[in-house]
Design a protein around this motif. Structure first.
Motif, PDB file in Angstrom:
ATOM      1  N   MET A   5      43.198  38.508  34.387  1.00 10.90           N
ATOM      2  CA  MET A   5      44.500  39.127  34.141  1.00 10.90           C
ATOM      3  C   MET A   5      44.350  40.637  34.239  1.00 10.90           C
ATOM      4  N   LEU A   6      45.242  41.283  34.991  1.00 15.82           N
ATOM      5  CA  LEU A   6      45.203  42.728  35.194  1.00 15.82           C
ATOM      6  C   LEU A   6      46.452  43.358  34.590  1.00 15.82           C
ATOM      7  N   SER A   7      46.240  44.341  33.726  1.00 16.53           N
ATOM      8  CA  SER A   7      47.368  45.002  33.065  1.00 16.53           C
ATOM      9  C   SER A   7      47.044  46.470  32.853  1.00 16.53           C
ATOM     10  N   SER A   8      47.719  47.354  33.582  1.00 17.73           N
ATOM     11  CA  SER A   8      47.499  48.780  33.390  1.00 17.73           C
ATOM     12  C   SER A   8      48.124  49.278  32.094  1.00 17.73           C
ATOM     13  N   THR A   9      48.974  48.443  31.483  1.00 19.70           N
ATOM     14  CA  THR A   9      49.510  48.735  30.150  1.00 19.70           C
ATOM     15  C   THR A   9      48.654  48.021  29.115  1.00 19.70           C
ATOM     16  N   PHE A  10      48.103  48.762  28.160  1.00 21.99           N
ATOM     17  CA  PHE A  10      47.275  48.144  27.122  1.00 21.99           C
ATOM     18  C   PHE A  10      48.179  47.268  26.252  1.00 21.99           C
ATOM     19  N   PRO A  11      47.940  45.938  26.210  1.00 17.60           N
ATOM     20  CA  PRO A  11      48.929  45.017  25.628  1.00 17.60           C
ATOM     21  C   PRO A  11      48.753  44.737  24.140  1.00 17.60           C
ATOM     22  N   TYR A  12      48.307  45.734  23.383  1.00 22.62           N
ATOM     23  CA  TYR A  12      48.132  45.520  21.952  1.00 22.62           C
ATOM     24  C   TYR A  12      48.345  46.838  21.213  1.00 22.62           C
ATOM     25  N   PRO A  13      49.028  46.827  20.047  1.00 22.75           N
ATOM     26  CA  PRO A  13      49.661  45.657  19.433  1.00 22.75           C
ATOM     27  C   PRO A  13      50.908  45.226  20.197  1.00 22.75           C
ATOM     28  N   PRO A  14      51.273  43.953  20.097  1.00 20.74           N
ATOM     29  CA  PRO A  14      52.406  43.439  20.878  1.00 20.74           C
ATOM     30  C   PRO A  14      53.740  43.810  20.257  1.00 20.74           C
ATOM     31  N   LEU A  38      40.285  39.918  30.871  1.00 22.49           N
ATOM     32  CA  LEU A  38      41.367  40.894  30.924  1.00 22.49           C
ATOM     33  C   LEU A  38      40.835  42.271  31.306  1.00 22.49           C
ATOM     34  N   GLY A  39      41.441  42.857  32.329  1.00 25.98           N
ATOM     35  CA  GLY A  39      41.166  44.239  32.692  1.00 25.98           C
ATOM     36  C   GLY A  39      42.390  45.073  32.370  1.00 25.98           C
ATOM     37  N   THR A  40      42.204  46.148  31.594  1.00 25.24           N
ATOM     38  CA  THR A  40      43.344  46.960  31.187  1.00 25.24           C
ATOM     39  C   THR A  40      42.943  48.428  31.101  1.00 25.24           C
ATOM     40  N   VAL A  41      43.939  49.271  30.910  1.00 28.73           N
ATOM     41  CA  VAL A  41      43.723  50.719  30.893  1.00 28.73           C
ATOM     42  C   VAL A  41      44.053  51.255  29.503  1.00 28.73           C
ATOM     43  N   ARG A  42      43.215  52.149  29.042  1.00 27.56           N
ATOM     44  CA  ARG A  42      43.397  52.718  27.705  1.00 27.56           C
ATOM     45  C   ARG A  42      44.204  54.011  27.786  1.00 27.56           C
ATOM     46  N   SER A  43      45.371  54.005  27.154  1.00 25.67           N
ATOM     47  CA  SER A  43      46.145  55.236  27.045  1.00 25.67           C
ATOM     48  C   SER A  43      45.644  56.038  25.848  1.00 25.67           C
ATOM     49  N   PRO A  44      45.988  57.313  25.751  1.00 26.34           N
ATOM     50  CA  PRO A  44      45.429  58.169  24.703  1.00 26.34           C
ATOM     51  C   PRO A  44      45.701  57.696  23.276  1.00 26.34           C
ATOM     52  N   ASP A  45      46.787  56.948  23.065  1.00 24.90           N
ATOM     53  CA  ASP A  45      47.131  56.531  21.702  1.00 24.90           C
ATOM     54  C   ASP A  45      46.487  55.210  21.283  1.00 24.90           C
ATOM     55  N   VAL A  46      45.682  54.609  22.148  1.00 25.95           N
ATOM     56  CA  VAL A  46      45.016  53.352  21.813  1.00 25.95           C
ATOM     57  C   VAL A  46      43.777  53.636  20.972  1.00 25.95           C
ATOM     58  N   LEU A  61      36.794  41.368  27.830  1.00 23.28           N
ATOM     59  CA  LEU A  61      37.736  42.481  27.915  1.00 23.28           C
ATOM     60  C   LEU A  61      37.047  43.676  28.540  1.00 23.28           C
ATOM     61  N   ALA A  62      37.646  44.226  29.575  1.00 20.33           N
ATOM     62  CA  ALA A  62      37.158  45.461  30.197  1.00 20.33           C
ATOM     63  C   ALA A  62      38.260  46.507  30.081  1.00 20.33           C
ATOM     64  N   VAL A  63      37.940  47.644  29.441  1.00 21.20           N
ATOM     65  CA  VAL A  63      38.918  48.698  29.208  1.00 21.20           C
ATOM     66  C   VAL A  63      38.523  49.935  29.998  1.00 21.20           C
ATOM     67  N   PHE A  64      39.451  50.469  30.758  1.00 20.81           N
ATOM     68  CA  PHE A  64      39.179  51.609  31.625  1.00 20.81           C
ATOM     69  C   PHE A  64      40.032  52.803  31.203  1.00 20.81           C
ATOM     70  N   TRP A 104      35.553  46.939  39.610  1.00 16.17           N
ATOM     71  CA  TRP A 104      35.234  45.830  38.703  1.00 16.17           C
ATOM     72  C   TRP A 104      35.932  44.544  39.150  1.00 16.17           C
ATOM     73  N   ALA A 105      37.230  44.640  39.473  1.00 20.22           N
ATOM     74  CA  ALA A 105      37.990  43.466  39.923  1.00 20.22           C
ATOM     75  C   ALA A 105      37.459  42.948  41.261  1.00 20.22           C
ATOM     76  N   ASP A 106      37.145  43.868  42.188  1.00 16.72           N
ATOM     77  CA  ASP A 106      36.581  43.474  43.485  1.00 16.72           C
ATOM     78  C   ASP A 106      35.311  42.648  43.303  1.00 16.72           C
ATOM     79  N   GLU A 107      34.471  43.098  42.399  1.00 16.91           N
ATOM     80  CA  GLU A 107      33.187  42.417  42.177  1.00 16.91           C
ATOM     81  C   GLU A 107      33.397  41.012  41.627  1.00 16.91           C
TER      82      GLU A 107
END
Length: 414
Positions: A5-14, A38-46, A61-64, A104-107
């Protein structure tokens, strides 16, 4: 089954917004039955604690890190439009892109470590290579058409920057056609969303008798509600209290809050001088904060439990004028048992108008329609009770996250 699952929005808390709510609840359902990476991106407030909590929900979980922001000013705007024109990819998609996450996803896909790849919102399509469709099931859970939304804002005069959107519209059409053709399946949240995409994608272009691009099947899977977070109200508070809830830095919600505060509430207060409106939602922008200075309006920002505020209101108003897709805020109010008055946009995807089924909400689009609908609820306790019970029943039978998750799971089995 192994699902990437790929999500550029960090999905927590919901609880941050519609994208987070949908992504988290779907991954939670799937992870109980499959191996979810799950691959996701960490915004500054996470926070680190939020990352640890999310890690408990998935196999891996992989956080970028975020890529950063674009330059501002007229030069920056011209540069962004130029890149959109040349690359075919909108600036907001590029701004959330992580090359490290791409590698990471390519691999993972190249090594055959997943059976399906899902993009949780259309902005994540950038990570999916066209050739992946030959190896694994690829699903774009797009929420709504970016081209359709832009076209709607121009048509209704609600575009914040009409010149920009007129220039972007044909580019968005080209972009959406291209990215949709990469996927095995597309998921939208309402039949209106689906019709928008079919209008854009069909009929396919023909080149020498051959289809120029692949048109994937388009499935409709709506949003859901966590009934534990939105329990049914214990009492009808009565009175003349209104509520509107939603992220208050989101353009459709800002427009709705202003329309409700400036056009609907004043004539209602002429009938009911004690009528009040509470605006609930994270990150209120200055335009929303300014509404709190008007008589009878309270802006409360982010709250721990929206349901508590819904339970205190006689009526929930969802006066959306822009934005496609099924609205979490409408479903949540229905689950909480608060009678709903909403626009066509606020009720999109929901059967609420009666007929063979009981009425579940009142529909309004013009100012006077809102005033009359709200008045009828203020004056009629029996009508409030009817809408409250029937709306809750609808959510319980069709819109829990277990029901929605099951639909998503079935789609991934194809």
């Amino acid at each position: 089954m192994k699902i990437l699952m790929l999500s550029s929005t960090f999905p927590y808390p919901p609880s941050r917004g519609g994208t987070q709510v949908r992504t988290f609840n779907l991954l939670q359902y799937l992870s109980q039955r499959h191996d979810v990476i799950l691959g996701t991106v960490r915004s500054p407030d996470v926070t680190d604690a939020q990352i640890d909590a999310l890690r408990q929900q998935v196999l891996e979980l992989a956080v970028f890190e975020t890529r950063g922001t674009f330059s501002t000013g007229i030069i920056g705007k011209i540069g962004r439009f130029g890149r959109f024109l040349l690359s075919g990819t909108p600036p907001n998609v590029l701004s959330s892109y992580s090359q490290t996450m791409q590698n990471w996803a390519d691999e993972l896909v190249t090594a055959g470590k997943c059976d399906a790849v899902t993009c949780e919102h259309s902005v994540n399509e950038i990570y999916v290579r066209p050739e992946w469709r030959q190896k694994v099931l690829t699903v774009a859970n797009i929420h709504s058409s970016v081209w359709g939304t832009c076209r709607e804002m121009l048509a209704t005069g609600t575009s914040e920057k009409p010149l920009r959107d007129r220039l972007n519209l044909p580019l968005l059409a080209r972009y959406e056609k291209r990215y949709c053709s990469k996927f095995s399946r597309i998921v939208a949240t309402t039949s209106t969303d689906r019709e928008q995409l079919l209008e854009l994608l069909s009929p396919p272009l023909q080149v020498r008798g051959k289809q120029d691009f692949f048109v994937p099947p388009i499935d409709v899977i709506p949003n859901g509600v966590d009934l534990a977070q939105f329990p049914y109200r214990s009492i009808d508070p009565g009175g003349h209290t209104l509520i509107f809830a939603g992220a208050m830095n989101n353009l459709p919600n800002i427009d709705a809050a202003q329309f409700l505060s400036l056009q609907v509430l004043p004539p209602l207060q002429q009938r009911y001088p004690d009528a009040t409106l509470t605006l609930v939602g994270a990150s209120p922008v200055p335009e929303v904060l300014a509404l709190g200075k008007l008589p009878g309006i309270q802006v409360v920002g982010r709250v721990q439990r929206v349901a508590e505020y819904l339970h205190q209101a006689a009526v929930c108003v969802v006066p959306m004028r822009i934005g496609f897709g099924i609205k979490n805020k409408t479903l949540e109010a229905m689950a909480a048992g608060t009678p709903v008055v909403a626009s066509d946009r606020g009720l999109e995807g929901l059967a609420v108008d009666g007929g063979p089924q009981p009425r579940r909400a009142l529909r309004a689009n013009k100012v006077q329609e809102y005033v009359e609908a709200i008045t009828s609820l203020f004056e009629n306790q029996q009508l409030r009770q009817q809408l409250s019970k029937s709306a809750r029943s609808l959510v319980e039978n069709q819109y829990t996250w277990d029901i929605i998750g099951r639909q998503y799971d079935r789609l991934l089995q194809f």
